[in-house]
Write an enzyme that holds these catalytic residues in place. Structure first.
Site, PDB file in Angstrom:
ATOM      1  N   ASP A  67       0.852  -1.401   0.168  1.00 55.69           N
ATOM      2  CA  ASP A  67       0.015   0.200  -0.322  1.00 55.69           C
ATOM      3  C   ASP A  67       0.854   1.246  -0.018  1.00 55.69           C
ATOM      4  O   ASP A  67       1.637   1.495   1.415  1.00 55.69           O
ATOM      5  CB  ASP A  67      -0.753  -0.091   1.040  1.00 55.69           C
ATOM      6  N   HIS A  68       1.114   1.839  -1.201  1.00 58.61           N
ATOM      7  CA  HIS A  68       1.872   2.595  -1.842  1.00 58.61           C
ATOM      8  C   HIS A  68       1.349   4.268  -0.377  1.00 58.61           C
ATOM      9  O   HIS A  68       2.048   5.670  -0.635  1.00 58.61           O
ATOM     10  CB  HIS A  68       2.134   3.516  -2.801  1.00 58.61           C
ATOM     11  N   ARG A  69      -0.096   4.340   0.039  1.00 56.12           N
ATOM     12  CA  ARG A  69       0.361   5.297   1.018  1.00 56.12           C
ATOM     13  C   ARG A  69       0.789   4.875   1.874  1.00 56.12           C
ATOM     14  O   ARG A  69       0.795   6.262   3.101  1.00 56.12           O
ATOM     15  CB  ARG A  69      -1.405   4.830   1.518  1.00 56.12           C
ATOM     16  N   VAL A  70       1.216   4.337   2.518  1.00 50.38           N
ATOM     17  CA  VAL A  70       1.682   3.715   3.559  1.00 50.38           C
ATOM     18  C   VAL A  70       2.875   3.412   3.601  1.00 50.38           C
ATOM     19  O   VAL A  70       3.779   3.771   4.477  1.00 50.38           O
ATOM     20  CB  VAL A  70       0.746   2.433   4.113  1.00 50.38           C
ATOM     21  N   VAL A  71       3.613   2.877   2.463  1.00 43.93           N
ATOM     22  CA  VAL A  71       4.555   2.415   2.183  1.00 43.93           C
ATOM     23  C   VAL A  71       6.057   2.677   1.247  1.00 43.93           C
ATOM     24  O   VAL A  71       4.863   2.620  -0.179  1.00 43.93           O
ATOM     25  CB  VAL A  71       4.991   0.399   2.329  1.00 43.93           C
TER      26      VAL A  71
END
Length: 98
Positions: A67-71
């Site tokens: 999840d590129h909103r987090v990582v």
């Protein structure tokens, strides 16, 4: 990688049938941050391109999704390289724990 509240899901797609690889899909929801899909391990002849020598090695396809909103991608890439190093040299897991 997140210090708290995130999960890493592992899926063994190679246990049944001819699953060599997969495209893991991270389902949005609470806590899911990274998923890894591990394909079927196979013995392959691995040739060194420099001198043409080779040896039989056990290899498995590994696919990651996050999840590129987090990582961030660079964080995941660094984690994957660290993880790969431990899988390829399991003795490091013991040595790094002391």
């Amino acid at each position: 990688m997140p210090k708290r509240g995130g999960t890493l899901t592992v899926s063994n797609v190679g246990a049944i049938g001819a699953g060599d690889s997969a495209a893991p899909v991270l389902v949005p929801g609470p806590g899911g941050v990274v998923i890894v899909a591990i394909g079927k391990a196979k013995w392959v002849w691995d040739v060194d391109r420099a001198d043409g020598s080779g040896e039989k090695r056990l290899k498995a396809g590994i696919s990651w999704s996050a999840d590129h909103r987090v990582v961030e991608g660079a964080e995941l890439a660094a984690f994957v390289e660290c993880w790969r190093g431990h899988v390829e040299n399991p003795d490091r897991m013991i040595a790094d724990s002391f």
